[in-house]
Structure formats: structure tokens, C-alpha cells
Design an enzyme around this catalytic site. Structure first.
Site, PDB file in Angstrom:
ATOM      1  N   ASP A   1      -4.845  -9.135   0.814  1.00  0.00           N
ATOM      2  CA  ASP A   1      -3.744  -8.612   1.623  1.00  0.00           C
ATOM      3  C   ASP A   1      -4.116  -7.286   2.263  1.00  0.00           C
ATOM      4  OD1 ASP A   1      -1.270  -8.871   2.792  1.00  0.00           O
ATOM      5  OD2 ASP A   1      -0.163  -7.990   1.121  1.00  0.00           O
TER       6      ASP A   1
ATOM      7  N   VAL B   1      10.636   1.079  -1.410  1.00  0.00           N
ATOM      8  CA  VAL B   1       9.847   2.104  -2.095  1.00  0.00           C
ATOM      9  C   VAL B   1      10.558   3.440  -1.935  1.00  0.00           C
ATOM     10  CG1 VAL B   1       7.604   3.238  -2.286  1.00  0.00           C
ATOM     11  CG2 VAL B   1       7.721   0.843  -1.561  1.00  0.00           C
TER      12      VAL B   1
ATOM     13  N   GLY C   1       9.904  -5.192  -1.702  1.00  0.00           N
ATOM     14  CA  GLY C   1      11.187  -4.519  -1.822  1.00  0.00           C
ATOM     15  C   GLY C   1      11.101  -3.103  -1.278  1.00  0.00           C
TER      16      GLY C   1
ATOM     17  N   LYS D   1       8.438   1.520  -6.522  1.00  0.00           N
ATOM     18  CA  LYS D   1       8.665   0.294  -5.753  1.00  0.00           C
ATOM     19  C   LYS D   1       9.555  -0.639  -6.558  1.00  0.00           C
ATOM     20  CE  LYS D   1       5.091  -2.424  -4.786  1.00  0.00           C
ATOM     21  NZ  LYS D   1       3.896  -2.936  -4.090  1.00  0.00           N
TER      22      LYS D   1
ATOM     23  N   GLU E   1       9.936  -0.053   3.255  1.00  0.00           N
ATOM     24  CA  GLU E   1      10.376  -1.341   2.742  1.00  0.00           C
ATOM     25  C   GLU E   1       9.388  -2.413   3.164  1.00  0.00           C
ATOM     26  OE1 GLU E   1      14.601  -3.806   2.427  1.00  0.00           O
ATOM     27  OE2 GLU E   1      14.422  -2.049   3.720  1.00  0.00           O
ATOM     28  N   GLY E   2       9.048  -3.312   2.241  1.00  0.00           N
ATOM     29  CA  GLY E   2       8.106  -4.382   2.548  1.00  0.00           C
ATOM     30  C   GLY E   2       8.534  -5.688   1.920  1.00  0.00           C
ATOM     31  N   GLY E   3       7.579  -6.637   1.793  1.00  0.00           N
ATOM     32  CA  GLY E   3       7.876  -7.947   1.240  1.00  0.00           C
ATOM     33  C   GLY E   3       8.309  -7.874  -0.216  1.00  0.00           C
TER      34      GLY E   3
END
Length: 379
Positions: A200, A87, A85, A102, A81-83
């Protein structure tokens, strides 16, 4: 894996194309699409122009198809899970292909703009060290991206968030990953036209395939770089704390050298095993660059910078040279940093010098510690 031509629900495609045209964002996304690498005046192999900004070389999926692939996004399929949402790992029913899906968190940090940029960038850019986008879903308010599945997870999983029993990365593997990630960045900077600023770069965005083959992922923050006489792109500051170049963080002026700084942080993490920012460390050691800078000045302390998990299994000369590359990349003055092509040259060489712990032991008993070559004054 090659690119998959547009197919699927035509209404979905019309919606996403209409959304691209109607979006009003500070960076004027529609202009970026028209100028995007691979569009404009270039031609396809059959001689026809492919400059239509509406063309998206990725497959479209319905939400039902992706829900089926992940068995309704159940917890057992969650990869991370990241910025953006969550996966999930899934299997496409139509092709039986294993994929990573994702799903945009509608309350998350990233939104439609990042979703669209990622679809566009990964549809137009293709390199062995960039993750392959298979397709996307834009059903109603659902936004999902479908990627090739990377079985070994992220570099972060192997450096920082190491699960019990997981094999630690040896020196040779670390240099292979660093060189591959640098080649992905070189493609964005030097081969894409106009160049692309990744913006990023961090360990969690470097995914690993079989044999620890690295690929850059997450292109939602990517920007087209400056062209012509322009020296930078002005934009709001985005990215991850600890990886942003100081001049970008202070002024919002983004250049290719901003990516080089971020790469230097990642390379330091690969060498030292430390995180870019680690609040569990003592006050003077929480910021990786602040901790490393004084040590860069004394070669006798270089061995203190090697990841303890390497247990001394690394070539002394290789460590010195890798740290020298990292030190150049994280210089405060952007114009003092190398271009990524030079970083690729150095790391490709280091990756080719396979370290053999047994041979090193025999050699070190007969030879004095090697010293890096020094440049003569005036050169």
C-alpha cells in the site's frame, strides 16, 4: 524511539491474542504470525527464544485513556481520515507524549484483520524509515492504534493538497524524501526475514517528521513475501487504484516487484507534482504512467515532466537520472524492474548531490547541458 514492552490491561491482551487465534481469514493469519519477522527460532540478547506468536511488543491502552488523550476525539484534534478511520492528535496523560491515534471505523473499508496485521507488523519491524507503533487499544468493539506523532503530515499534504502559505518542496527535499522512503522499503524487502511486501505504498502513507524525515505508515495490507522456491504470494487484490502493479491487479500474484512499481509511481509524483490518478486532467493525462511513458522516450521532453512548482530550480542531470529510475520501476514487465536495493543506491546518490540554484546558473552559462552516460553495446 524504542519499542515499549507489553503492559496495560491483561484482559485486553488476552482478548486480542484470542482473536488472533480464532480469526478465520483466507490468508491464514495465524500461520503468518508464527512465521513473522523477528519470531520463530531467533533469540533475544539474553539467549532466550522469542518465537512465541502471542508476544506483542507494544503497549496496551484502555479506550478511556485514549479518549482523555484526544479530549473525547473532538474535531479540533482531527489530523485526517482514511480507509481505516479517523486519526486524531493526542497527548498521553501518563507520559505527556504527543501521539497520533487512529480509530477504526466500524463501518469502514478495513477491519479486524488489518488492525491485527498492523499491530503485529509494526511490533516486529523497526527501522528509522518506518513509523513507530507505541501501542493499541482493543477494548470491547473499539480498535485504535497509537503512533508517534509526525509533525509535518504526509507527503501528499506537501505535493497535492497544499494549504495556502505552505512552503513548496524544493528539489533537495524531494530527493531526500524519495531516498528515505526507498530505504524503508528496502528494509522490508531485504532485511526482514521472511521479506515483507508493503502492498500500500502511496504518498498519503509516507509521513514526514522534523526535517522532512520520511517514514512509511499503514501496514494493515502488508503480506509476508514468498520464501524458498516460491516466486509470488497469491492473494485478493488490495491497495489503491493507480498504484497497483499491472500483473498484481490482473492475477492477484504479489511479489516484491509489485512494491517497486508502486514506488515508481510515488517517485513520479515527487518529480512531476502530478497525482497517480487525476480525473481533473484531460483524457490522455489522467493516469500518471500513461502520460509519462511517451515522454520517457524523448530526453528533450524531460523538462516538461518537472513539477512547475519547482520553477526550473532543479539540476538537469539529476532530473534525467531520477526520471530514469522512475521509468525502470514502472515497467510493465515485473522482471524488468530493479530490486529496491539498486533504487536506494541511485536515490541516495541523487540526494547527496545538493542542488544550488546560484551555482547551477553560473555553471550552465559556461557548459552545454549534461547528458546521462550511455551504456556501450554488449555490456
Amino acid at each position: 524511539m524504542g519499542w515499549i514492552p507489553c503492559s496495560g490491561n491483561s484482559n485486553t491482551k488476552k482478548k486480542i491474542k484470542k482473536k488472533m487465534k480464532n480469526m478465520k481469514v483466507e490468508d491464514n493469519l495465524s500461520d503468518q504470525i508464527k512465521q513473522a519477522p523477528g519470531t520463530g527460532k531467533s533469540k533475544t540478547s539474553d539467549g532466550s527464544k522469542n518465537g512465541n506468536p502471542d508476544h506483542i511488543a507494544a503497549q496496551t491502552f484502555t479506550f478511556r485513556e485514549l479518549a482523555t488523550a484526544t479530549r473525547n476525539f473532538r474535531t479540533e484534534s482531527l489530523l485526517g481520515e482514511g480507509g481505516f478511520g479517523r486519526v486524531h492528535k493526542g497527548r498521553l496523560e501518563s507520559t505527556n507524549q504527543v501521539v497520533a491515534i487512529k480509530q477504526l471505523d466500524r463501518n469502514g473499508l478495513q477491519g479486524n484483520r488489518e488492525f491485527l496485521v498492523e499491530v503485529l507488523m509494526l511490533s516486529l519491524l523497526h527501522h528509522p524509515n518506518l513509523v513507530n507503533l507505541i501501542g493499541y487499544c482493543a477494548d470491547g468493539d473499539q480498535r485504535l492504534l497509537v503512533y508517534e506523532y509526525m509533525p509535518l503530515g504526509s507527503l501528499e499534504d506537501h505535493l497535492h493538497d497544499i494549504s495556502p502559505g505552505k512552503k513548496r518542496l524544493d528539489w533537495n527535499t524531494r530527493m531526500k524524501i524519495a531516498a528515505g522512503a526507498a530505504r524503508g522499503l528496502e528494509y522490508l524487502h531485504d532485511k526482514a526475514n521472511p521479506p515483507v511486501i508493503y502492498r500500500d505504498l502511496k504518498c498519503s502513507n509516507i509521513l514526514l517528521g522534523e526535517g522532512y524525515h520520511p517514514k512509511l505508515s499503514d501496514f494493515g495490507l502488508a503480506k509476508l513475501g514468498p520464501v524458498g522456491e516460491n516466486t509470488h504470494v497469491s492473494t485478493r487484490v488490495m491497495g489503491t487504484y493507480g498504484y497497483c502493479a499491472p500483473e498484481y491487479a490482473m492475477t492477484g500474484q504479489l511479489t516484491l516487484k509489485s512494491d517497486v512499481y508502486s514506488f515508481g509511481i510515488v517517485l513520479l509524483e515527487i518529480i512531476t507534482g502530478r497525482k497517480a490518478i487525476d480525473n481533473s486532467k484531460a483524457a490522455g493525462e489522467q493516469n500518471l504512467v500513461a502520460w509519462a511513458r511517451p515522454l520517457f522516450k524523448d530526453r528533450r521532453k524531460f523538462s516538461q515532466m518537472a513539477d512547475p512548482m519547482l520553477q526550473g530550480q532543479y539540476p538537469s542531470r539529476g532530473l534525467y537520472q531520477a526520471l530514469a529510475v522512475a521509468a525502470m520501476c514502472v515497467q510493465e514487465q515485473a522482471n524488468m524492474r530493479p530490486v529496491i536495493a539498486d533504487v536506494v543506491t541511485a536515490l541516495t546518490y541523487l540526494a547527496s548531490q545538493k542542488y544550488d540554484p546560484n551555482a547551477e546558473t553560473v555553471q550552465s552559462s559556461r557548459l552545454a547541458p549534461p547528458t546521462p552516460p550511455r551504456t556501450k553495446r554488449g555490456q
